[in-house]
Design an enzyme around this catalytic site. Structure first.
Site, mmCIF file in Angstrom:
data_model
loop_
_atom_site.group_PDB
_atom_site.id
_atom_site.type_symbol
_atom_site.label_atom_id
_atom_site.label_comp_id
_atom_site.label_asym_id
_atom_site.label_seq_id
_atom_site.Cartn_x
_atom_site.Cartn_y
_atom_site.Cartn_z
ATOM 1 N N ARG A 9 16.395 -43.541 -17.150
ATOM 2 C CA ARG A 9 15.355 -43.318 -17.837
ATOM 3 C C ARG A 9 15.417 -45.078 -18.435
ATOM 4 O O ARG A 9 16.611 -45.620 -18.850
ATOM 5 C CB ARG A 9 16.953 -43.117 -19.362
ATOM 6 N N PRO A 41 24.934 -38.408 -25.607
ATOM 7 C CA PRO A 41 23.039 -37.679 -25.264
ATOM 8 C C PRO A 41 23.183 -38.805 -25.095
ATOM 9 O O PRO A 41 22.759 -39.834 -24.375
ATOM 10 C CB PRO A 41 22.927 -37.595 -26.911
ATOM 11 N N ASN A 42 22.014 -38.673 -23.709
ATOM 12 C CA ASN A 42 21.172 -39.082 -22.444
ATOM 13 C C ASN A 42 21.650 -39.669 -21.715
ATOM 14 O O ASN A 42 21.044 -40.057 -20.541
ATOM 15 C CB ASN A 42 20.193 -39.512 -23.350
ATOM 16 N N SER A 80 23.145 -51.681 -23.310
ATOM 17 C CA SER A 80 22.598 -52.453 -23.824
ATOM 18 C C SER A 80 23.175 -53.686 -24.522
ATOM 19 O O SER A 80 24.727 -52.834 -25.579
ATOM 20 C CB SER A 80 21.184 -51.602 -24.562
ATOM 21 N N ASN A 90 31.301 -44.142 -24.995
ATOM 22 C CA ASN A 90 29.801 -44.755 -24.934
ATOM 23 C C ASN A 90 29.125 -43.773 -26.006
ATOM 24 O O ASN A 90 28.976 -42.723 -25.576
ATOM 25 C CB ASN A 90 28.739 -45.136 -24.091
ATOM 26 N N ARG A 143 18.670 -55.000 -30.403
ATOM 27 C CA ARG A 143 17.347 -54.306 -30.593
ATOM 28 C C ARG A 143 17.353 -53.994 -31.433
ATOM 29 O O ARG A 143 17.275 -54.908 -32.765
ATOM 30 C CB ARG A 143 18.082 -52.640 -29.849
ATOM 31 N N GLU A 190 34.302 -49.213 -27.511
ATOM 32 C CA GLU A 190 33.342 -48.658 -28.235
ATOM 33 C C GLU A 190 32.591 -49.280 -27.131
ATOM 34 O O GLU A 190 32.145 -50.177 -27.306
ATOM 35 C CB GLU A 190 32.755 -49.179 -29.686
ATOM 36 N N TYR A 237 18.266 -49.844 -19.956
ATOM 37 C CA TYR A 237 19.349 -49.387 -18.499
ATOM 38 C C TYR A 237 19.678 -49.746 -17.270
ATOM 39 O O TYR A 237 20.573 -49.212 -17.249
ATOM 40 C CB TYR A 237 20.146 -47.890 -19.414
ATOM 41 N N HIS A 241 28.511 -50.432 -24.647
ATOM 42 C CA HIS A 241 26.901 -49.865 -24.964
ATOM 43 C C HIS A 241 27.148 -50.974 -23.554
ATOM 44 O O HIS A 241 26.703 -51.881 -23.874
ATOM 45 C CB HIS A 241 26.308 -50.423 -26.260
ATOM 46 N N ALA A 258 23.580 -42.555 -29.306
ATOM 47 C CA ALA A 258 22.664 -42.381 -30.269
ATOM 48 C C ALA A 258 23.902 -41.930 -31.060
ATOM 49 O O ALA A 258 23.885 -41.987 -32.981
ATOM 50 C CB ALA A 258 21.894 -41.088 -30.410
#
Length: 146
Positions: free
Chosen positions: A18, A10-11, A100, A72, A105, A96, A23, A98, A75
């Site tokens: 974004r 998502p996103n 960032s 990726n 975070r 997996e 990102y 990501h 969420a």
């Protein structure tokens, strides 16, 4: 030669717009082009969805038709036991990924369900890291074939 699956949650369709401070400004279309270039002659199934159900269906497809997965999950990384269960059925390598460094975070981003089954976890390389992930996946596939 079976395809590799590059699955995005998502996103990620909003990349480039974004939170560019987290990102970057690279778009998902640019990420796809980088992945296809890094894959060379290997077929690539590059997909993005905001739907957990669709992401799981694509993992099922990869189980039947793919050699490896770069995922990726965004969420869903931190929330989806259903995605974990689907990925556990995949016999090939799973990276997996990501954009960032999720460990720098907020604490809600520190526990990944996907990591429980992933072969490798890559985080913090920015969008350009997708190319690195594709090349790493090719190496993992080759090692498994030996």
């Amino acid at each position: 030669m079976k395809p590799i699956y590059i699955l995005n949650g998502p996103n990620l369709n909003r990349l480039g717009k974004r939170e560019p401070e987290i990102y970057g400004t690279t778009t998902l279309a640019e990420v796809e082009a980088m992945c296809r270039e890094a894959a060379g002659d290997r077929p690539v199934e590059f997909r993005q969805t905001n739907s957990e159900e669709r992401l799981i269906e694509w993992v099922h497809e990869a189980i039947d038709e793919g050699d490896g997965i770069v995922i990726n999950p965004a969420a869903f990384t931190f929330t989806s036991l259903a995605l974990l269960d689907a990925l556990k059925m995949f016999k090939g390598p799973i990276i997996e990924f990501h954009i960032s460094n999720v460990h720098r975070r907020e604490s809600i981003y520190h526990r990944s369900y996907v990591s429980m089954t992933a072969t490798t976890v890559m985080a913090g390389l920015g969008a350009e890291g997708y190319s690195v992930a594709v090349r790493a996946l090719e190496t993992l596939i080759a090692k498994k074939a030996r």
